[in-house]
Design a protein around this motif. Structure first.
Motif, PDB file in Angstrom:
ATOM      1  N   SER A   1       0.810  -1.228   0.000  1.00 55.66           N
ATOM      2  CA  SER A   1       0.000   0.000   0.000  1.00 55.66           C
ATOM      3  C   SER A   1       0.839   1.271   0.000  1.00 55.66           C
ATOM      4  CB  SER A   1      -0.922   0.008   1.224  1.00 55.66           C
ATOM      5  OG  SER A   1      -1.880  -1.010   1.130  1.00 55.66           O
ATOM      6  N   TRP A   2       2.168   1.125   0.126  1.00 49.37           N
ATOM      7  CA  TRP A   2       3.040   2.303   0.203  1.00 49.37           C
ATOM      8  C   TRP A   2       4.102   2.332  -0.901  1.00 49.37           C
ATOM      9  CZ3 TRP A   2       0.798  -0.119   4.256  1.00 49.37           C
ATOM     10  CH2 TRP A   2       0.110   0.676   5.179  1.00 49.37           C
ATOM     11  N   HIS A   3       4.314   1.194  -1.572  1.00 48.63           N
ATOM     12  CA  HIS A   3       5.355   1.084  -2.596  1.00 48.63           C
ATOM     13  C   HIS A   3       4.831   1.631  -3.917  1.00 48.63           C
ATOM     14  CE1 HIS A   3       8.400  -1.732  -4.818  1.00 48.63           C
ATOM     15  NE2 HIS A   3       8.770  -0.466  -4.827  1.00 48.63           N
ATOM     16  N   VAL A   4       5.461   2.680  -4.430  1.00 42.65           N
ATOM     17  CA  VAL A   4       5.003   3.340  -5.651  1.00 42.65           C
ATOM     18  C   VAL A   4       6.190   3.612  -6.574  1.00 42.65           C
ATOM     19  CG1 VAL A   4       3.013   4.422  -4.536  1.00 42.65           C
ATOM     20  CG2 VAL A   4       5.191   5.630  -4.569  1.00 42.65           C
ATOM     21  N   PRO A   5       5.970   3.686  -7.896  1.00 45.04           N
ATOM     22  CA  PRO A   5       7.062   4.046  -8.810  1.00 45.04           C
ATOM     23  C   PRO A   5       7.404   5.526  -8.691  1.00 45.04           C
ATOM     24  CG  PRO A   5       5.186   3.038  -9.971  1.00 45.04           C
ATOM     25  CD  PRO A   5       4.724   3.390  -8.604  1.00 45.04           C
ATOM     26  N   MET A   6       8.664   5.854  -8.972  1.00 41.73           N
ATOM     27  CA  MET A   6       9.072   7.267  -9.041  1.00 41.73           C
ATOM     28  C   MET A   6      10.093   7.429 -10.152  1.00 41.73           C
ATOM     29  SD  MET A   6      11.376   9.840  -8.350  1.00 41.73           S
ATOM     30  CE  MET A   6      11.889  11.025  -7.145  1.00 41.73           C
ATOM     31  N   LEU A   7       9.856   8.422 -11.020  1.00 43.91           N
ATOM     32  CA  LEU A   7      10.738   8.722 -12.143  1.00 43.91           C
ATOM     33  C   LEU A   7      11.173  10.175 -12.056  1.00 43.91           C
ATOM     34  CD1 LEU A   7       8.981   6.236 -13.126  1.00 43.91           C
ATOM     35  CD2 LEU A   7       9.258   7.144 -15.438  1.00 43.91           C
ATOM     36  N   LEU A   8      12.453  10.405 -12.290  1.00 38.13           N
ATOM     37  CA  LEU A   8      13.004  11.755 -12.384  1.00 38.13           C
ATOM     38  C   LEU A   8      13.474  11.924 -13.820  1.00 38.13           C
ATOM     39  CD1 LEU A   8      13.810  14.370 -10.950  1.00 38.13           C
ATOM     40  CD2 LEU A   8      15.930  13.257 -10.252  1.00 38.13           C
ATOM     41  N   HIS A   9      12.711  12.683 -14.589  1.00 39.37           N
ATOM     42  CA  HIS A   9      12.957  12.833 -16.024  1.00 39.37           C
ATOM     43  C   HIS A   9      13.396  14.267 -16.288  1.00 39.37           C
ATOM     44  CE1 HIS A   9      12.498  11.809 -20.281  1.00 39.37           C
ATOM     45  NE2 HIS A   9      11.872  12.965 -20.447  1.00 39.37           N
ATOM     46  N   ALA A  10      14.692  14.441 -16.498  1.00 37.94           N
ATOM     47  CA  ALA A  10      15.236  15.786 -16.701  1.00 37.94           C
ATOM     48  C   ALA A  10      16.265  15.733 -17.817  1.00 37.94           C
ATOM     49  CB  ALA A  10      15.870  16.308 -15.415  1.00 37.94           C
ATOM     50  N   PRO A  11      15.832  15.819 -19.077  1.00 40.15           N
ATOM     51  CA  PRO A  11      16.740  15.698 -20.227  1.00 40.15           C
ATOM     52  C   PRO A  11      17.904  16.676 -20.138  1.00 40.15           C
ATOM     53  CG  PRO A  11      14.452  15.725 -20.934  1.00 40.15           C
ATOM     54  CD  PRO A  11      14.446  16.064 -19.483  1.00 40.15           C
ATOM     55  N   GLY A  12      19.109  16.140 -20.253  1.00 37.91           N
ATOM     56  CA  GLY A  12      20.301  16.976 -20.209  1.00 37.91           C
ATOM     57  C   GLY A  12      20.776  17.312 -18.820  1.00 37.91           C
ATOM     58  N   ARG A  13      20.011  16.979 -17.793  1.00 38.45           N
ATOM     59  CA  ARG A  13      20.383  17.289 -16.415  1.00 38.45           C
ATOM     60  C   ARG A  13      20.654  16.041 -15.586  1.00 38.45           C
ATOM     61  NH1 ARG A  13      19.372  22.556 -14.640  1.00 38.45           N
ATOM     62  NH2 ARG A  13      18.312  23.877 -16.152  1.00 38.45           N
ATOM     63  N   VAL A  14      19.897  14.991 -15.837  1.00 29.29           N
ATOM     64  CA  VAL A  14      20.051  13.756 -15.061  1.00 29.29           C
ATOM     65  C   VAL A  14      20.216  12.595 -16.029  1.00 29.29           C
ATOM     66  CG1 VAL A  14      18.941  12.169 -13.443  1.00 29.29           C
ATOM     67  CG2 VAL A  14      18.663  14.632 -13.153  1.00 29.29           C
ATOM     68  N   GLU A  15      21.262  11.821 -15.828  1.00 29.88           N
ATOM     69  CA  GLU A  15      21.500  10.662 -16.673  1.00 29.88           C
ATOM     70  C   GLU A  15      20.461   9.587 -16.370  1.00 29.88           C
ATOM     71  OE1 GLU A  15      23.690   9.941 -19.120  1.00 29.88           O
ATOM     72  OE2 GLU A  15      24.300  12.049 -19.073  1.00 29.88           O
ATOM     73  N   PRO A  16      19.889   8.981 -17.416  1.00 27.97           N
ATOM     74  CA  PRO A  16      18.956   7.876 -17.185  1.00 27.97           C
ATOM     75  C   PRO A  16      19.660   6.708 -16.487  1.00 27.97           C
ATOM     76  CG  PRO A  16      18.783   8.695 -19.439  1.00 27.97           C
ATOM     77  CD  PRO A  16      20.008   9.326 -18.841  1.00 27.97           C
ATOM     78  N   GLY A  17      18.912   5.945 -15.750  1.00 26.20           N
ATOM     79  CA  GLY A  17      19.459   4.798 -15.049  1.00 26.20           C
ATOM     80  C   GLY A  17      18.564   4.408 -13.889  1.00 26.20           C
ATOM     81  N   VAL A  18      18.987   3.409 -13.158  1.00 27.70           N
ATOM     82  CA  VAL A  18      18.221   2.906 -12.021  1.00 27.70           C
ATOM     83  C   VAL A  18      18.965   3.231 -10.737  1.00 27.70           C
ATOM     84  CG1 VAL A  18      17.262   0.870 -10.904  1.00 27.70           C
ATOM     85  CG2 VAL A  18      17.214   1.050 -13.396  1.00 27.70           C
ATOM     86  N   ASP A  19      18.290   3.894  -9.818  1.00 29.73           N
ATOM     87  CA  ASP A  19      18.835   4.166  -8.488  1.00 29.73           C
ATOM     88  C   ASP A  19      18.099   3.242  -7.519  1.00 29.73           C
ATOM     89  OD1 ASP A  19      19.548   5.105  -5.985  1.00 29.73           O
ATOM     90  OD2 ASP A  19      19.576   7.211  -6.595  1.00 29.73           O
ATOM     91  N   ALA A  20      18.764   2.196  -7.088  1.00 30.77           N
ATOM     92  CA  ALA A  20      18.116   1.144  -6.302  1.00 30.77           C
ATOM     93  C   ALA A  20      18.052   1.448  -4.813  1.00 30.77           C
ATOM     94  CB  ALA A  20      18.837  -0.182  -6.524  1.00 30.77           C
ATOM     95  N   GLU A  21      18.586   2.595  -4.373  1.00 29.15           N
ATOM     96  CA  GLU A  21      18.514   2.909  -2.948  1.00 29.15           C
ATOM     97  C   GLU A  21      17.109   3.382  -2.578  1.00 29.15           C
ATOM     98  OE1 GLU A  21      21.610   4.572  -0.590  1.00 29.15           O
ATOM     99  OE2 GLU A  21      22.874   4.878  -2.359  1.00 29.15           O
ATOM    100  N   PRO A  22      16.717   3.182  -1.324  1.00 29.72           N
ATOM    101  CA  PRO A  22      15.377   3.603  -0.903  1.00 29.72           C
ATOM    102  C   PRO A  22      15.205   5.119  -0.985  1.00 29.72           C
ATOM    103  CG  PRO A  22      16.352   2.093   0.692  1.00 29.72           C
ATOM    104  CD  PRO A  22      17.445   2.492  -0.252  1.00 29.72           C
ATOM    105  N   ALA A  23      13.987   5.539  -1.247  1.00 31.07           N
ATOM    106  CA  ALA A  23      13.638   6.962  -1.299  1.00 31.07           C
ATOM    107  C   ALA A  23      12.155   7.082  -0.977  1.00 31.07           C
ATOM    108  CB  ALA A  23      13.940   7.541  -2.675  1.00 31.07           C
ATOM    109  N   SER A  24      11.706   8.305  -0.716  1.00 31.71           N
ATOM    110  CA  SER A  24      10.294   8.498  -0.375  1.00 31.71           C
ATOM    111  C   SER A  24       9.849   9.907  -0.737  1.00 31.71           C
ATOM    112  CB  SER A  24      10.044   8.213   1.106  1.00 31.71           C
ATOM    113  OG  SER A  24      10.696   9.170   1.922  1.00 31.71           O
ATOM    114  N   GLN A  25       8.577  10.175  -0.530  1.00 39.11           N
ATOM    115  CA  GLN A  25       7.990  11.440  -0.955  1.00 39.11           C
ATOM    116  C   GLN A  25       8.591  12.651  -0.254  1.00 39.11           C
ATOM    117  OE1 GLN A  25       3.951  10.407  -0.114  1.00 39.11           O
ATOM    118  NE2 GLN A  25       3.565   9.527  -2.129  1.00 39.11           N
TER     119      GLN A  25
END
Length: 680
Positions: free
Chosen positions: A550-574
């Motif tokens: 009930s708390w696990h949700v997807p999160m995407l940071l989409h910033a062309p030219g600022r953030v390299e695409p990839g997977v950050d497997a460390e925990p994060a939250s809102q």
């Protein structure tokens, strides 16, 4: 004595309308007196805000007038009840005189309360009365008590004269003609409108958060009604608050975790200062970003945060299965920084919105923090985006869960775009569809060329009743096999297709955005507000034991030219969202909250996601490969999330267990403290 004549006396409806209108006017007069009291502070506020605040206050006054006059309306409407009352002139006069005396006493205390604390009367007055003798002495020495009593006497006298004027001996009958029936129906509509406070297509009544449309405490004070405020804060007082001793006890742990600049256990300082490294201007061409034109070059980046309703990880295409409910979200993740272990800190949409905007987990014991007037005043990082146009965009009404209060009261210059702003019609109680919301949002963004903008879009289509408009070009509903339904935890094909529709609307939004000027210079953040309780079979035993669905949700940071695409497997939250986007936008800001910048290398290897809520909600902390679990009824466990068997590692990993337990408790008690002590 009430008698019922045919041609003499006053009609029952006219009598009630006069009483309702006269009471309402007296309350407006009291509001005018309060405005005069505030006179020295008013010139510093925008006139439009003052006018709006006074207007909202008058609507609150109308509600109180309707409540006060309701007994008389009942007597006049129910004929047998009126006949049983043998002495209207005396009995009702005495009852209403006592009610008005109490009313003016509350207003007198409200004036004094504001004079003493600078806020309208609320339920915390009980704290001042704990030592009644001292409080009484303070009142006598600080206020002109005799003059106040004289004013109360005058108010009571005027009220008595007003009530006496209403105490007629004869009223006309009620339902003699169809015309009079219609007149009473109109009278009832006027009463209902006054009591409800406003007309809304989503049926939300006037709420205290309407008074908090401005960050100015003076404007808010002008809009509030003391009786309404007493009632609202009484309900909020049921929260168990915070423990100062517990906050101090856990301060060293949380201060180390946050990297507080100047730790001070005595003052409980949580401040971290982030300084911008540059002017934030972005050269899209130099960054090699394709699509659109160079319209965004040379400006600070825009920020678009999209909060997806109920976008739980187990129901999405990121989870194992064949149904592919969110194909676009998965495609976009390949072009973005994807966080597979991202969590909502507290469940329900209102808690998620409060948490995401404030950076403090909503651990209030009332229904949600947004509904708790005592914690509405917060220091938000969103407010530090200077020279940005700011928008909060919702297909429905921000009176829902009182989120208007947390938004309007804390973010200067915020434009709240809700029902009636949008051209599209409402499709259900939640407002316009995600498709219409995103299409109209894109249209707005294309016209914002003068200044950078910060926009939060809150979707709602993936929510019961799962309404999908019939006129969405290119979208087709698909069947769902029983095997896939059980695997993902969908309750029906309608729910499945509703999630597909939310994903499709997102696809079309980005298709248009990529062709626009603003795309190249925009930071996009997408995440779910929370998951859903429905059990999915595509998760392992450890995941189910920790109850993360009930708390696990997807999160995407989409910033062309600022953030390299990839997977950050460390925990994060809102709570980490705004520190991250503010740092990425190179904004100088103060961070007083529990959120941290997800792109800050100092935190690599030590990131954690805290999950909590009301006292009946288990506390969880995901850190590394482990999840600490406390069901608050004596069970404390440590699960390894890649373990398919759900083994409790508490005994095998005692140091890890103790470390995560201490950090989880530090989060819990610090969040409780911050909610009440992060005021602007």
């Amino acid at each position: 004595m009430i008698t019922y004549g045919h041609n003499k006396g006053i009609s029952a409806l006219k009598l009630y309308m006069l009483f309702l209108g006269g009471t309402w006017l007296m309350l407006i007069a009291a509001r005018l007196a309060f405005a005069v009291y505030l006179y020295d502070l008013l010139p510093d506020e925008p006139f439009d805000d003052l006018l709006k605040g006074f207007y909202i206050g008058c609507r609150f006054d109308g509600r109180i007038a309707a409540i006060l006059t309701f007994p008389l309306g009942l007597i006049l409407t129910i004929r047998p009840l009126g006949r049983r009352l043998q002495n209207w002139g005396l009995r009702v006069l005495i009852v209403y005189l006592l009610l008005f005396l109490l009313l003016w006493l509350v207003y007198a205390v409200d004036f004094g309360f504001y004079s003493y604390l600078g806020i309208r009367l609320n339920f915390t007055i009980l704290e001042l009365l704990e030592d009644f003798t001292v409080s009484l002495g303070m009142v006598w020495e600080s206020y002109p008590v005799i003059l106040i009593c004289a004013g109360l006497f005058v108010a009571a006298l005027l009220s008595a004269l007003f009530i006496r004027a209403m105490a007629v001996k004869q009223i006309k009958p009620y339902w003699s003609t169809p015309g009079k029936v219609c007149a009473w129906l109109i009278g009832f509509i006027i009463f209902a409108w006054a009591a409800y406070g406003q007309v809304s297509s989503n049926l939300f009544p006037l709420r205290w958060s309407n008074a908090y449309f401005s960050p100015s405490p003076v404007v808010t004070a002008l809009a509030l009604n003391p009786l309404q405020n007493l009632w609202d804060t009484f309900r909020a007082s049921k929260d168990d608050g915070f423990s100062l001793s517990q906050a101090r006890k856990h301060y060293p742990v949380i201060a180390r975790y946050l990297h507080v600049d100047d730790p001070d256990e005595a003052s409980l300082n949580y401040l971290r200062r982030h300084e911008a490294a540059s002017d934030g201007a972005f050269d899209a061409a130099a960054a090699g970003v394709s699509g659109g034109t160079a319209g965004g070059a040379g400006k600070r980046p825009n920020v678009v945060i999209i909060i997806m309703e109920s976008m739980g990880h187990p129901k999405s295409s990121f989870a194992p299965g064949n149904a592919d409910p969110t194909p676009f979200l998965k495609e976009l993740a390949a072009e973005s920084r994807y966080y597979p272990h991202f969590y909502s800190n507290a469940r329900t949409t209102a808690r998620a919105v409060f948490t995401s905007m404030t950076g403090i987990p909503d651990v209030t014991q009332t229904s949600t923090g947004s509904r708790n007037q005592l914690v509405v005043d917060q220091r938000l990082i969103a407010n530090e985006f200077d020279d940005y146009d700011k928008y909060y965009m919702l297909g429905g009404n921000t009176n829902w869960a009182n989120i208007r209060g947390i938004l309007g009261n804390n973010i200067s210059g915020l434009n709240i775009l809700e029902e009636r702003y949008w051209q599209a019609p409402n499709v259900d109680v939640w407002g316009i569809s995600d498709w219409d919301l995103l299409m109209e949002s894109h249209k707005l963004f294309t016209g914002l060329t003068e200044k950078p903008f910060l926009a939060v879009i809150q979707t709602s289509s993936f929510h019961k009743p799962y309404t999908i408009p019939d006129d969405i070009p290119g979208f087709k509903e698909l069947p769902l096999s029983e095997e896939d339904r059980l695997n993902y935890g969908f309750v029906s094909e309608d729910e499945y297709n509703s999630m597909r529709f939310a994903d499709y609307a997102l696809r079309e939004f980005f298709a248009l955005a990529r062709q626009s000027d603003y795309y190249r210079n925009t930071i996009f953040v997408l995440f779910g507000d929370h998951g859903i309780n429905d059990p999915s079979q595509n998760v392992n035993a450890s995941y189910r034991s920790a109850q993360l669905g009930s708390w696990h949700v997807p999160m995407l940071l989409h910033a062309p030219g600022r953030v390299e695409p990839g997977v950050d497997a460390e925990p994060a939250s809102q709570i980490d969202v705004f520190p991250t986007v503010a740092s990425l936008a190179d904004i100088s800001y103060n961070n007083w909250t529990l959120g941290r910048d997800l792109l800050d290398a100092r935190f690599a290897g030590s990131r954690a996601a805290f999950i909590s809520g009301r006292n009946d909600t288990p506390i969880r902390l995901h850190m590394g490969e482990f999840c600490y679990y406390d069901n608050r009824a004596g069970q404390r466990s440590l699960f390894r999330l890649d373990d398919p068997d759900g083994t409790d590692y508490k005994e095998q990993e005692p140091e890890t267990f103790a470390k995560m337990r201490d950090l989880a408790e530090a989060f819990q008690h610090t969040a409780k403290y911050m909610l009440y002590n992060n005021k602007k």
